[in-house]
Design an enzyme around this catalytic site. Sequence first.
Site, PDB file in Angstrom:
ATOM      1  N   LEU A 153       5.765  -9.365   7.000  1.00 27.71           N
ATOM      2  CA  LEU A 153       4.533 -10.008   7.431  1.00 27.71           C
ATOM      3  C   LEU A 153       3.385  -9.005   7.473  1.00 27.71           C
ATOM      4  CD1 LEU A 153       6.952 -11.753   8.573  1.00 27.71           C
ATOM      5  CD2 LEU A 153       5.454 -12.349  10.479  1.00 27.71           C
ATOM      6  N   CYS A 154       2.167  -9.509   7.240  1.00 26.00           N
ATOM      7  CA  CYS A 154       0.954  -8.740   7.468  1.00 26.00           C
ATOM      8  C   CYS A 154       0.875  -7.503   6.557  1.00 26.00           C
ATOM      9  CB  CYS A 154       0.888  -8.373   8.955  1.00 26.00           C
ATOM     10  SG  CYS A 154      -0.704  -7.781   9.526  1.00 26.00           S
ATOM     11  N   ILE A 155       0.804  -6.306   7.122  1.00 25.41           N
ATOM     12  CA  ILE A 155       0.709  -5.072   6.350  1.00 25.41           C
ATOM     13  C   ILE A 155       2.070  -4.555   5.898  1.00 25.41           C
ATOM     14  CG2 ILE A 155       0.798  -3.578   8.385  1.00 25.41           C
ATOM     15  CD1 ILE A 155      -1.319  -3.007   5.177  1.00 25.41           C
ATOM     16  N   THR A 186       4.084 -12.871   3.695  1.00 17.91           N
ATOM     17  CA  THR A 186       2.979 -13.727   4.126  1.00 17.91           C
ATOM     18  C   THR A 186       1.907 -12.845   4.770  1.00 17.91           C
ATOM     19  OG1 THR A 186       2.476 -15.835   5.238  1.00 17.91           O
ATOM     20  CG2 THR A 186       3.793 -14.251   6.461  1.00 17.91           C
TER      21      THR A 186
END
Length: 216
Positions: free
Chosen positions: A134-136, A188
């Site tokens: 997720l994210c970074i 995501t």
Amino acid sequence: MKKFAVVLSGCGVFDGAEIHEATLSLLAIAKKGCSYEIFAPHMEQHHVINHLTGEVMDETRNVLVESARIARGKINDLKQFKPDEFDGLLFPGGFGAAKNLSTWAFEAAGATVLPEVEVAIKGMIQLRKPVGALCISPVLLAKVLGDVSITIGDDEGTIDALESLGATHVYTTHGEVVVDPDYRVVTTPCYMLDATIDQIALGADNVVDAMIKLMD
């Protein structure tokens, strides 16, 4: 019952794991009737950030100890992770992924990944088991795998760095996931976009759903 390993990188978005993403990932796993174990590296975190002011604090903290706050004390050293004991591996975001699990925050495409993180990712990939990020945290997958399809939101500098490693970036919006069918990687954007907590929950749910489908 499918079993997930969730890797944290501290406690707090600016120097560790993003708490919303971490907690909502655990909730998404539980809602699907699956179980999880939580891991983190036993190491000093890069630095400590005052989350009220954004300033660096003159103290040191341990990534495993800080991650235990989110895990309510039930957590293991990442060096103890065994791929054959789990069906999926999940990395919530937060700057800890780019500061503690790797050096991406300081070196971008030239970053190194913590050895036990690389071993965990490669171990799952070799067993054809899904890895979510997720994210970074998809930057970890780009560094370890190279030619992987992932999403990182819409930050052009990060996208350019990922693509320089051979990764294929796919633009997405809130809750959308990108699945690389060859590596069985699911990503995501979460807070790499300007997001609300319900959008984070949707992203976590959809990543877990996609990972479970890849386990069948």
